[in-house]
Write an enzyme that holds these catalytic residues in place. Structure first.
Site, mmCIF file in Angstrom:
data_model
loop_
_atom_site.group_PDB
_atom_site.id
_atom_site.type_symbol
_atom_site.label_atom_id
_atom_site.label_comp_id
_atom_site.label_asym_id
_atom_site.label_seq_id
_atom_site.Cartn_x
_atom_site.Cartn_y
_atom_site.Cartn_z
ATOM 1 C CG ASP A 291 -7.560 -0.245 -1.933
ATOM 2 O OD1 ASP A 291 -7.100 0.752 -1.303
ATOM 3 O OD2 ASP A 291 -7.495 -1.209 -1.751
ATOM 4 C CD GLU B 170 -2.990 0.497 0.106
ATOM 5 O OE1 GLU B 170 -2.526 1.660 -0.343
ATOM 6 O OE2 GLU B 170 -4.305 0.260 -0.113
ATOM 7 C CG ASN C 170 -8.576 2.646 0.864
ATOM 8 O OD1 ASN C 170 -7.468 2.747 0.689
ATOM 9 N ND2 ASN C 170 -8.831 1.416 1.177
#
Length: 297
Positions: A204, A23, A154
């Site tokens: 996302d 991430e 997110n």
């Protein structure tokens, strides 16, 4: 109308890391490196494109390393469980601020605005309760809750004009646009940008290009899309893995799109079918981004 369909064959696998939950990729204009985290196997990572060197910095004293940002003085601001810490280049960690406590949450996606403030959200560790919130953290350590009732924070990204912030709640399957006052950091309005609650698609991580296009990874959807400034999806990039997680621009003139991915939630059969799950990918020349802002400390 989708104008560009880009096949997975156009992608380069630049770091085959097999991250559990890769991430928050960020390109550092000072070190000329890509930095990102593996949230659930908590570690900060970097990759030097010129030398091919991949460095891993484990963080064994936390459960989750939720995200990162660069600081003006050098080093990083790290989201460790529910608190923020600074990390110097030699690895020294210093407590900066506690965001929440006594709740089954963790910090997740965040981004720094042009005025050096960090916007970051929390999320429910069980992925279904609206326990999370969006926060603004000022360089003096002030923590302000912007709104709550969030399941999974997110997709925080700032438009090139610096006045609009994109925000996603992945497990509500919805994204919003927030009008931000650049001087006070207050949010004037929140309006729906995209609603996937009927299909269950999971937007996302996201970033903008210089033309105002918003690039968004779809976890479990095997694709990255670009929303044109008018909200249309004009580009779809197919991924060779199911779980792209986040995107950023970097490299020479910020013309390389980097994409982190995850092996989380994949069955043994899917893992065998997706040997590059958890890797970092790159696509050259698809658009141009801009430098990340730095937290003003």
């Amino acid at each position: 109308m989708v104008e560009r369909m880009i096949s997975a064959e156009k992608l380069d696998c630049v770091v085959r890391t097999a991250d559990q939950l890769g991430e928050t990729p960020l390109w550092c204009d000072r070190t000329r490196k890509l930095w990102w985290v593996d949230i659930e196997r908590p570690r900060l990572q970097s990759f030097d494109l010129s030398s091919g060197r991949h460095d891993v910095f484990p963080d064994p004293n936390v459960t989750y390393l939720g995200g990162q940002a660069f600081t003006s003085s050098g080093g990083h601001l790290l989201a460790r469980d529910l608190s923020l810490f600074t990390r110097s280049d030699d690895g020294e960690l210093r407590f900066f601020a506690e965001i929440e406590s006594g709740i089954d949450n963790r910090l997740n996606d965040g981004r720094v605005d042009a005025w050096g403030r960090l916007w970051i959200g929390t999320m429910d560790n069980q992925l279904h309760r609206p326990n999370g919130a969006l926060y603004r953290i000022d360089p003096d350590g002030t923590v302000e809750r912007i709104f709550d009732q969030v399941i999974v924070s997110n997709g925080i990204a700032f438009s090139p004009d610096r006045r609009r912030m994109h925000f996603t709640d992945t497990r509500r399957y919805q994204s919003w646009v927030l009008d931000v006052d650049p001087f006070t950091g207050s949010v004037a309005e929140r309006r729906m940008f995209a609603d996937y609650s009927a299909t269950g698609d999971r937007p996302d991580g996201a970033c903008f290009d210089v033309d105002g296009g918003l690039w968004t990874a779809f976890f479990g959807g095997g694709r990255v899309v670009r929303y044109a400034p008018d909200g249309r999806i004009d580009t779809v990039l197919s991924m060779p893995v199911s779980n792209p997680t986040c995107v950023c621009f970097g490299g020479r003139d910020y013309r390389t799109l980097f994409i982190t991915t995850a092996s989380k939630f994949l069955t043994e059969e899917r893992r065998a079918a997706e040997p590059m799950a958890g890797a970092v990918f790159a696509l050259e020349g698809v658009a141009q981004g801009f430098a990340e802002h730095r937290f003003a400390i």
